[in-house]
Enzyme design. Structure first.
Site, PDB file in Angstrom:
ATOM      1  N   ASP A 245       0.865  -1.191   0.000  1.00 46.63           N
ATOM      2  CA  ASP A 245       0.000   0.000   0.000  1.00 46.63           C
ATOM      3  C   ASP A 245       0.898   1.236   0.000  1.00 46.63           C
ATOM      4  OD1 ASP A 245      -3.262   0.238   0.911  1.00 46.63           O
ATOM      5  OD2 ASP A 245      -2.077   2.084   1.009  1.00 46.63           O
TER       6      ASP A 245
ATOM      7  N   ASP B 281       3.903   2.367  -4.271  1.00 50.51           N
ATOM      8  CA  ASP B 281       2.976   3.136  -5.107  1.00 50.51           C
ATOM      9  C   ASP B 281       2.811   2.334  -6.396  1.00 50.51           C
ATOM     10  OD1 ASP B 281       1.729   4.783  -6.916  1.00 50.51           O
ATOM     11  OD2 ASP B 281       2.852   6.582  -6.369  1.00 50.51           O
ATOM     12  N   VAL B 282       1.615   1.826  -6.645  1.00 50.62           N
ATOM     13  CA  VAL B 282       1.431   0.917  -7.788  1.00 50.62           C
ATOM     14  C   VAL B 282       1.661   1.591  -9.141  1.00 50.62           C
ATOM     15  CG1 VAL B 282      -0.134  -0.655  -6.569  1.00 50.62           C
ATOM     16  CG2 VAL B 282      -1.086   1.292  -7.857  1.00 50.62           C
TER      17      VAL B 282
ATOM     18  N   ASN C 263      -5.779  -4.429  -6.353  1.00 54.56           N
ATOM     19  CA  ASN C 263      -6.892  -3.850  -5.599  1.00 54.56           C
ATOM     20  C   ASN C 263      -6.761  -2.340  -5.373  1.00 54.56           C
ATOM     21  OD1 ASN C 263      -9.140  -4.062  -3.386  1.00 54.56           O
ATOM     22  ND2 ASN C 263      -7.377  -3.158  -2.340  1.00 54.56           N
TER      23      ASN C 263
ATOM     24  N   TYR D 146     -12.300   7.914 -13.185  1.00 54.25           N
ATOM     25  CA  TYR D 146     -12.545   6.633 -12.512  1.00 54.25           C
ATOM     26  C   TYR D 146     -13.287   5.681 -13.453  1.00 54.25           C
ATOM     27  CZ  TYR D 146     -13.844   3.430  -8.714  1.00 54.25           C
ATOM     28  OH  TYR D 146     -13.995   2.334  -7.896  1.00 54.25           O
TER      29      TYR D 146
ATOM     30  N   LYS E 184     -11.851   2.128 -14.902  1.00 57.36           N
ATOM     31  CA  LYS E 184     -12.455   0.834 -14.565  1.00 57.36           C
ATOM     32  C   LYS E 184     -12.963   0.094 -15.802  1.00 57.36           C
ATOM     33  CE  LYS E 184     -11.667   1.037 -10.114  1.00 57.36           C
ATOM     34  NZ  LYS E 184     -10.673   0.144  -9.496  1.00 57.36           N
TER      35      LYS E 184
HETATM   36  N1  LIG Z   1     -15.662   0.859  -1.998  1.00 59.63           N
HETATM   37  C1  LIG Z   1     -16.425   0.799  -3.058  1.00 59.63           C
HETATM   38  O1  LIG Z   1     -17.608   1.151  -3.011  1.00 59.63           O
HETATM   39  C2  LIG Z   1     -15.853   0.281  -4.357  1.00 59.63           C
HETATM   40  C3  LIG Z   1     -16.737  -0.044  -5.388  1.00 59.63           C
HETATM   41  C4  LIG Z   1     -16.223  -0.548  -6.576  1.00 59.63           C
HETATM   42  C5  LIG Z   1     -14.872  -0.736  -6.729  1.00 59.63           C
HETATM   43  N2  LIG Z   1     -14.024  -0.400  -5.708  1.00 59.63           N
HETATM   44  C6  LIG Z   1     -12.601  -0.646  -5.919  1.00 59.63           C
HETATM   45  O2  LIG Z   1     -12.120  -1.490  -4.904  1.00 59.63           O
HETATM   46  C7  LIG Z   1     -10.718  -1.286  -4.718  1.00 59.63           C
HETATM   47  C8  LIG Z   1     -10.410  -1.213  -3.231  1.00 59.63           C
HETATM   48  O3  LIG Z   1     -10.873   0.003  -2.680  1.00 59.63           O
HETATM   49  P1  LIG Z   1     -11.653   0.064  -1.275  1.00 59.63           P
HETATM   50  O4  LIG Z   1     -13.066   0.012  -1.605  1.00 59.63           O
HETATM   51  O5  LIG Z   1     -11.112  -0.939  -0.356  1.00 59.63           O
HETATM   52  O6  LIG Z   1     -11.286   1.548  -0.828  1.00 59.63           O
HETATM   53  P2  LIG Z   1     -10.176   2.122   0.178  1.00 59.63           P
HETATM   54  O7  LIG Z   1      -9.949   3.532  -0.250  1.00 59.63           O
HETATM   55  O8  LIG Z   1     -10.626   1.884   1.563  1.00 59.63           O
HETATM   56  O9  LIG Z   1      -8.853   1.290  -0.112  1.00 59.63           O
HETATM   57  C9  LIG Z   1      -7.989   1.605  -1.177  1.00 59.63           C
HETATM   58  C10 LIG Z   1      -6.541   1.383  -0.735  1.00 59.63           C
HETATM   59  O10 LIG Z   1      -5.677   1.653  -1.857  1.00 59.63           O
HETATM   60  C11 LIG Z   1      -4.543   2.357  -1.369  1.00 59.63           C
HETATM   61  N3  LIG Z   1      -3.908   3.128  -2.453  1.00 59.63           N
HETATM   62  C12 LIG Z   1      -4.354   4.271  -3.008  1.00 59.63           C
HETATM   63  N4  LIG Z   1      -3.478   4.686  -3.949  1.00 59.63           N
HETATM   64  C13 LIG Z   1      -2.464   3.777  -3.974  1.00 59.63           C
HETATM   65  C14 LIG Z   1      -1.267   3.664  -4.740  1.00 59.63           C
HETATM   66  N5  LIG Z   1      -0.923   4.577  -5.659  1.00 59.63           N
HETATM   67  N6  LIG Z   1      -0.460   2.599  -4.512  1.00 59.63           N
HETATM   68  C15 LIG Z   1      -0.774   1.680  -3.582  1.00 59.63           C
HETATM   69  N7  LIG Z   1      -1.897   1.747  -2.812  1.00 59.63           N
HETATM   70  C16 LIG Z   1      -2.732   2.788  -3.020  1.00 59.63           C
HETATM   71  C17 LIG Z   1      -5.099   3.257  -0.274  1.00 59.63           C
HETATM   72  O11 LIG Z   1      -4.075   3.721   0.602  1.00 59.63           O
HETATM   73  C18 LIG Z   1      -6.108   2.330   0.392  1.00 59.63           C
HETATM   74  O12 LIG Z   1      -5.524   1.580   1.452  1.00 59.63           O
HETATM   75  C19 LIG Z   1     -10.374  -0.028  -5.523  1.00 59.63           C
HETATM   76  O13 LIG Z   1      -9.741  -0.401  -6.722  1.00 59.63           O
HETATM   77  C20 LIG Z   1     -11.723   0.585  -5.801  1.00 59.63           C
HETATM   78  O14 LIG Z   1     -11.738   1.343  -6.992  1.00 59.63           O
HETATM   79  C21 LIG Z   1     -14.497   0.108  -4.537  1.00 59.63           C
END
Ligand SMILES: NC(=O)c1ccc[n+]([C@@H]2O[C@H](COP(=O)([O-])OP(=O)(O)OC[C@H]3O[C@@H](n4cnc5c(N)ncnc54)[C@H](O)[C@@H]3O)[C@@H](O)[C@H]2O)c1
Length: 266
Positions: free
Chosen positions: A37, A63-64, A90, A154, A158
């Site tokens: 992360d 950082d991905v 993720n 976004y 996606k």
């Molecule tokens: N929560 C929702 O409603 C939802 C819905 C559809 C899809 N998603 C997708 O699910 C995935 C997980 O997100 P979540 O819902 O757990 O939200 P979240 O924001 O709680 O978790 C995302 C994590 O990604 C990390 N992150 C951000 N930028 C980064 C980078 N450059 N390098 C490494 N890590 C990084 C953040 O620090 C965080 O810990 C994401 O890809 C998001 O787009 C989420």
């Protein structure tokens, strides 16, 4: 509790939300997990908690969007655990800007993290997975990769990840690596849901036929299934995990509106 016994996994964005839930379930099911992360403090804390419970979990700041970090993180996973079988792309961000509002900076960063990050992950993890006998890649897209969403970058990222997943299938099948995308609807206890603004979570719940948001533990079960050998013939699939939003959300909302219309007329 051995659905992932013997597997070694790398999960990005594992410091919170769905990634942390994935890591917890993976460890409980017998996997060794490298969590990564950009938020080092939170990621270290999750890995320490899982290790404290007897699990095999390590954390690496990453950082991905940076290619060098991918090379180091994959190498660190292989060095620590002896191979790699599962990659969960993720990590993700959202700027919440419409087409007109989008700054070039937000557009570029969103695509860099959500789309380029997943591409780099597959590019650098797949050879290590091939050398470990094959495995499974799970790309976190979204319902925003299947229909419209407010945020321009976004949505584009996606939809792009959904297509990129298909391309990866072609290349990696000969290496015995499966690649699938999952498409969550609104998931509670994530920053995405929390930072949606006033009324966001309530409106999201109303648009979902099951009438509630999903939980990170529910998406983790799908990620686990796709990571495990139980899904050994599922390749290139796109799976909505959204309480029925994509399948029936429009008519579900129309029925809400019709009931409201009727209530007001009477
Ligand atoms: N929560 C929702 O409603 C939802 C819905 C559809 C899809 N998603 C997708 O699910 C995935 C997980 O997100 P979540 O819902 O757990 O939200 P979240 O924001 O709680 O978790 C995302 C994590 O990604 C990390 N992150 C951000 N930028 C980064 C980078 N450059 N390098 C490494 N890590 C990084 C953040 O620090 C965080 O810990 C994401 O890809 C998001 O787009 C989420």
């Amino acid at each position: 509790m051995t659905r992932l016994a013997g597997k070694i996994a790398l999960i990005t964005g594992a410091a919170s939300g769905q990634g942390a839930a994935d890591a917890e379930l993976f460890v409980r099911e017998g996997a060794a997990v490298m969590l990564s992360d950009i938020d080092a403090a939170a990621g270290e804390a999750v890995a320490a908690r899982l290790s404290g419970q007897g699990g095999r979990a390590l954390f690496r700041a990453q950082d991905v969007a940076e290619e060098a970090g991918w090379i180091e993180t994959v190498a660190a996973s292989v060095a620590a655990f002896g191979g790699l079988h599962v990659l969960v792309n993720n990590a993700g961000i959202i700027a919440r800007q419409s087409v007109i509002e989008t700054t070039l900076e937000a557009w570029n960063r969103t695509l860099a993290v959500n789309l380029t990050g997943a591409m780099l992950g597959m590019k650098h993890a797949a050879p290590a997975m091939r050398d470990s006998g094959g495995g499974s890649i799970i790309n976190l897209s979204s319902t925003a990769g299947m229909t419209a969403y407010d945020d321009a970058a976004y949505t584009a990222s996606k939809w792009g990840l959904r297509g990129l997943t298909k391309s990866a299938v072609l290349q990696f099948a000969p290496w015995n690596i499966r690649v699938n995308s999952i498409h969550p609807g609104t998931i509670a206890e994530t920053s995405f849901a929390r930072l949606g603004g006033e009324g966001f979570e309530a409106a999201a719940a109303m648009s979902i036929p099951l009438g509630r948001l999903g939980m990170p533990q529910e998406t983790a079960e799908l990620v686990l299934f796709l990571a495990s050998d139980a899904s050994s013939f599922i390749n290139g699939a796109e799976i909505a995990i959204d309480g029925g939003y994509i399948a029936a959300g429009t008519v579900h909302l129309r029925n809400h509106l019709r009931a409201e219309y009727t209530r007001r007329r009477n």
